[in-house]
Scaffold this active site. Structure first.
Site, short mmCIF file in Angstrom:
data_model
loop_
_atom_site.label_atom_id
_atom_site.label_comp_id
_atom_site.label_asym_id
_atom_site.label_seq_id
_atom_site.Cartn_x
_atom_site.Cartn_y
_atom_site.Cartn_z
CE LYS A 168 -37.90 14.76 58.00
NZ LYS A 168 -37.03 13.93 58.74
CG HIS A 223 -19.85 28.99 43.11
ND1 HIS A 223 -18.85 29.71 42.50
CD2 HIS A 223 -19.80 29.30 44.43
CE1 HIS A 223 -18.20 30.42 43.43
NE2 HIS A 223 -18.76 30.19 44.60
CD GLU A 267 -33.87 15.99 58.90
OE1 GLU A 267 -33.18 15.38 58.08
OE2 GLU A 267 -34.92 15.53 59.38
NE ARG A 272 -40.24 -4.24 59.50
CZ ARG A 272 -38.99 -4.11 59.90
NH1 ARG A 272 -38.72 -3.38 60.95
NH2 ARG A 272 -38.01 -4.71 59.27
CB CYS A 321 -41.73 -6.71 54.30
SG CYS A 321 -41.21 -6.55 52.58
CG ASN A 357 -38.05 -7.68 56.63
OD1 ASN A 357 -37.89 -6.95 55.65
ND2 ASN A 357 -37.59 -7.39 57.83
N GLY A 358 -36.74 -9.00 53.65
CA GLY A 358 -35.33 -9.01 53.26
C GLY A 358 -35.20 -9.26 51.78
CE LYS A 363 -39.52 5.86 61.91
NZ LYS A 363 -39.13 7.28 61.75
CD GLU A 398 -38.95 12.00 55.08
OE1 GLU A 398 -38.90 10.78 54.91
OE2 GLU A 398 -38.35 12.56 56.02
CD1 TRP A 449 -41.58 0.50 50.95
CD2 TRP A 449 -39.63 -0.55 50.62
NE1 TRP A 449 -40.69 1.40 50.41
CE2 TRP A 449 -39.50 0.78 50.19
CE3 TRP A 449 -38.53 -1.40 50.51
CZ2 TRP A 449 -38.31 1.29 49.66
CZ3 TRP A 449 -37.35 -0.90 49.99
CH2 TRP A 449 -37.25 0.44 49.57
O1 M6R Z 1 -33.55 4.05 61.18
P1 M6R Z 1 -32.49 4.93 60.58
O2 M6R Z 1 -32.23 6.16 61.40
O3 M6R Z 1 -31.22 4.19 60.30
O4 M6R Z 1 -33.08 5.40 59.20
C1 M6R Z 1 -32.32 6.16 58.33
C2 M6R Z 1 -33.16 6.78 57.24
O5 M6R Z 1 -33.81 5.81 56.49
C3 M6R Z 1 -34.22 7.73 57.83
O6 M6R Z 1 -33.64 8.71 58.63
C4 M6R Z 1 -35.02 8.41 56.70
O7 M6R Z 1 -34.19 9.27 55.98
C5 M6R Z 1 -36.22 9.14 57.28
N1 M6R Z 1 -37.41 8.72 56.61
C6 M6R Z 1 -36.19 10.60 57.10
O8 M6R Z 1 -37.27 11.22 57.72
#
Ligand code: M6R
Length: 610
Positions: A486, A505, A482, A27, A2, A100-101, A605, A489, A74
Site C-alpha cells: 500500500k 538473515h 499488504e 483502468r 484500458c 482494450n487488451g 485499477k 504504490e 494504460w
Molecule cells: O482486481 P484484482 O483484485 O484481481 O486486482 C489484483 C491486483 O491488481 C490489485 O490488488 C493491486 O495489487 C492493487 N492495486 C493493490 O492496491
C-alpha cells in the site's frame, strides 16, 4: 488494460463519451481519445496525458456528431504518446478502432500488412487491428470484423466504426470485459457498467467470442462466427452515487471509511440469526464434496494475494486442510499439482485480472473445482468459477485496494466457518466466539478511523524517509506485506515487508540510524518473539512504530518509539483491524508528498493483461 466506450444515438456523442471515459480512468490514464462521425467524416482527437488534456483540446474545437467511440489508455505496446493513443485508424482514415487488451500475434499481422502496402504510424498492437479490418473490408463491416478477429490471438474488447457505414457501431469481446447498454433510440458500449449507467440500467454482458452490432434502433448479438444469439437483459439496480466520492477528498479515503459497512454487508445473511453457525447458501458445492477436499490452492495478484495469505491461516486453522498460496502470474507456469480433490480459490476484486482468470482456467482444465471470491457480480471470474462468494464492498475506484481487501478477509472467515460446520472441525464454543468477534469488527474499525489524525501525524514524519520496513510474525507478516504494498504504490517510498525473525538473515544490514520500522504485534502467542526482533532493529538505530493489540500494548510500548493500539480481538481476526492504520498511514504519506492518491503513477485499477 484500458477503458473503452461507444455511443450511437441522436444526442451529441462527445459529452457522453468523455463522461464515460471519466468513469473508466481507473483502468488507465496515460492518454485518451475519441472518434466521432462529424459532417467532415470520421474525425479523431487524442492526446497523451489525463483525460483533462483531451477535454481541453476539445473545448475550443469540439467533435460534433451523434456516433462515436472513446478510449482511456494504460500503455502496453508503445510508450504513452499522442500517436500511440487510441482511437487508431488505417491509411484511408475510414476505419477507427478502440481496443482494450493485447493482440499477441500483432507483429506477424503487421509484417503481412506492410507487405501489402499498409503504412503504420504507431508502435501499438491496436493499429494493426484497424488496418486488418480495413484490409478485410468488402462492403460489410460486421463480416470484416469477424474475419479480422479470427486472425487475431490474445485478448481484446473492441469498438469499431467505419465511415462507409456510419449507422453501425460494432463491438467484440474476447477475454477483455465489455458490456452493451440498451437505451431508447440510443445504445452504448463500455468496459464496465458505471461507464454507461448514467444513461441506461439495461445491459447485455458479452461473453468471450461474442459481438454486438449497435444501431440507433437496436442491438444485434452474435458470435464472432456470425451465429445470431439471444441474451437476457441484465437490469442494474445499484446506484451511481455509490461510485462517487461522497464528500471525501479522495476515493481511497472514502473507501477506507466504507469498510465497516463493507464488513456488515459481506456478513449479511450468511451468519445464522442465533450467531451459532455460518452457511454460505450461494455455494453450489455439496457437503460430500467439502469432505473430499484434501488441499486448497489460493491464487491471486497483489492485494488480493495478500488477502489469500491470511486466508491460508484461516482455512488451515478452522478446517485443518493444507493450503498453498500462489501469485497468479506464476501459477500456470509452475505445473501445479492439481488433483480432483484440490479446491482452487481465486481472489479478485475486479474479477477481470488476466493472470487470475488464466489461473482459474488452468485449474478447471486440470479437473479442480474453483471458488471465486470477487467484488464484481457478472465479472469474468464470477461467471467462470464453479462457486462464488461475492464481497459486498461496493464499487472500488481508487487504484489502491482497501475495502476490497478487508471484505476478502471477511469472505475467508465466513468460508472457513462454513467448512468447519460441514467438517465438524471446530468446537461449537470456538465457532460462536469467532462469530461474536466478526460481529464486533465493524465498530472496532470505526474506532480506529476516529484516530486518523494521530496516524496523519505519524505519516507526515515518515514520508520524508527514503526507505522503511514492515515486520511481523504469522498473520502479522501477511498484513505487513499488504501494508508495504500500500505504501509503495501510492507514496513511492521504498519499503519491504519481512517475517520479523528473518531480518537477521541479511536485511538487518539495511537498518541504520533513524530508519522507520513498522512492527505488527497482534499475536499473543508470538509477541515476545516479535519483541526480540524489535530490540534487534532498535539496537541498530531504527525508529519503531508498533501496531499492537490492546491487551499487551503497555508491554510493547516499553520497547518501541511509538505505538498504535488496535481494539482487542481474536488473533485470527486481527488482520481485519491491523491493516486499517496501515492504509491510513499510506494515504497520509502520499498526501504529504503531494502525489495523486487515487491514480498512482504507472498503475491501473484493473490489470487485464498478462
Ligand atoms: O482486481 P484484482 O483484485 O484481481 O486486482 C489484483 C491486483 O491488481 C490489485 O490488488 C493491486 O495489487 C492493487 N492495486 C493493490 O492496491
Amino acid at each position: 488494460m484500458c477503458g473503452i466506450v461507444g455511443y450511437i444515438g441522436n444526442r451529441d456523442s462527445q459529452g457522453i463519451l468523455l463522461e464515460g471515459l471519466k468513469k473508466l480512468e481507473y483502468r488507465g490514464y496515460d492518454s485518451a481519445g475519441i472518434a466521432v462521425f462529424t459532417s467532415n467524416g470520421l474525425e479523431i482527437k487524442k492526446s497523451k496525458g489525463r483525460l483533462a488534456v483531451l477535454e481541453d483540446k476539445l473545448k475550443d474545437d469540439p467533435l460534433e456528431g451523434s456516433v462515436g467511440i472513446g478510449h482511456t489508455r494504460w500503455a502496453t505496446h508503445g510508450k504513452p504518446s499522442d500517436v500511440n493513443s487510441h482511437p487508431h485508424t488505417d491509411n484511408s482514415s475510414k476505419f477507427s478502432v478502440v481496443h482494450n487488451g493485447i493482440v499477441e500475434n500483432y507483429l506477424d499481422l503487421k509484417d503481412e500488412l506492410i507487405a501489402k502496402g499498409h503504412v503504420f504510424v504507431s508502435e501499438t498492437d491496436t493499429e494493426v487491428i484497424s488496418h486488418l479490418v480495413a484490409d478485410e473490408y468488402d462492403g460489410n463491416i460486421v463480416e470484416a470484423v469477424q474475419r479480422a478477429v479470427k486472425r487475431m490471438r490474445g485478448a481484446f474488447a473492441l469498438g469499431v466504426l467505419t465511415e462507409y457505414e456510419p449507422e453501425r457501431l460494432v463491438a467484440v469481446r474476447f477475454a477483455s470485459p465489455l458490456v452493451i447498454g440498451v437505451g431508447e433510440g440510443e445504445n452504448f458500449i463500455g468496459s464496465d457498467i458505471p461507464a454507461i449507467l448514467e444513461h441506461t440500467r439495461n445491459v447485455y454482458i458479452l461473453n468471450d467470442g461474442e459481438m454486438a452490432v449497435l444501431t440507433r434502433g437496436g442491438v444485434e448479438l452474435m458470435t464472432t462466427d456470425g451465429e445470431n444469439i439471444s441474451k437476457e437483459i441484465f437490469h442494474v439496480d445499484w446506484d451511481l452515487v455509490t461510485a462517487e466520492k461522497a464528500g471525501f477528498d479522495h476515493f481511497m479515503l472514502k473507501e477506507i471509511h466504507e469498510q465497516p459497512k463493507a464488513y456488515r454487508d459481506t456478513m449479511l445473511g450468511r451468519i445464522a440469526d442465533d450467531g451459532k453457525s455460518v452457511n454460505l447458501k450461494e455455494l453450489n458445492m455439496s457437503d460430500e464434496y467439502i469432505r473430499s477436499i484434501r488441499k486448497v490452492h489460493i491464487v491471486a495478484c497483489g492485494t488480493a494475494y495478500h488477502a489469500g495469505l491470511v486466508g491460508k491461516s484461516v482455512i488451515e486453522s478452522l478446517a485443518r486442510i493444507p493450503v498453498e498460496n500462489d501469485v497468479a502470474s506464476e501459477y500456470r507456469y509452475r505445473s501445479p499439482i492439481i488433483t480432483p480433490d484440490t479446491l482452487v480459490i481465486v481472489v479478485s476484486q475486479s474479477g477481470e485480472t488476466a493472470d487470475t482468470l488464466a489461473a482459474l482456467r488452468e485449474a478447471q482444465k486440470n479437473g479442480a473445482r474453483v471458488l471465486a471470491i470477487t467484488n464484481v457480480v457478472g465479472s469474468s471470474v464470477a461467471r467462470e468459477a464453479n462457486d462464488v462468494i461475492t464481497t459486498w464492498a461496493g464499487p472500488e475506484i481508487a487504484v489502491a485496494s482497501t475495502k476490497a481487501y478487508t471484505s476478502q478477509l471477511i469472505a475467508f472467515y465466513l468460508f472457513g466457518l462454513h467448512l468447519a460446520r460441514v467438517l465438524g472441525s471446530q468446537e461449537q464454543s470456538a465457532v460462536e466466539e469467532l462469530i461474536e468477534g466478526l460481529h464486533a469488527l465493524p465498530e472496532q474499525v470505526e474506532s480506529i478511523l476516529e484516530q486518523a489524525p494521530v496516524l496523519k501525524q505519524v505519516a507526515e514524519s515518515m514520508a520524508h524517509h527514503k526507505s522503511l520496513f514492515f515486520i511481523g510474525r504469522g498473520v502479522d507478516y501477511a498484513v505487513a506485506q499488504e501494508g508495504s504494498l500500500k505504501l509503495k504504490e501510492i507514496s513511492y517510498i521504498h519499503s519491504e515487508a519481512y517475517a520479523a525473525g528473518e531480518l537477521k538473515h541479511g536485511t538487518l544490514a539495511l537498518i541504520e540510524e533513524g530508519v522507520p520500522v513498522i512492527s505488527l504485534v497482534t499475536q499473543e502467542a508470538l509477541y515476545e518473539k516479535t519483541l526480540s526482533n524489535i530490540k534487534e532493529v532498535k539496537a541498530r538505530g531504527a525508529h519503531v512504530l508498533a501496531i499492537a493489540n490492546s491487551g499487551f500494548e503497555t508491554e510493547v510500548a516499553k520497547s518501541v518509539d511509538e505505538i498504535f493500539a488496535i481494539p482487542k480481538t481474536l488473533p485470527i481476526l486481527s488482520p481485519a483491524l491491523a491493516v486499517v492504520p496501515l492504509q491510513l498511514l499510506s494515504y497520509y504519506a502520499s498526501l504529504a508528498l503531494g502525489h495523486d492518491v487515487d491514480k498512482p503513477r504507472n498503475l491501473a485499477k484493473s490489470v487485464t493483461v498478462e
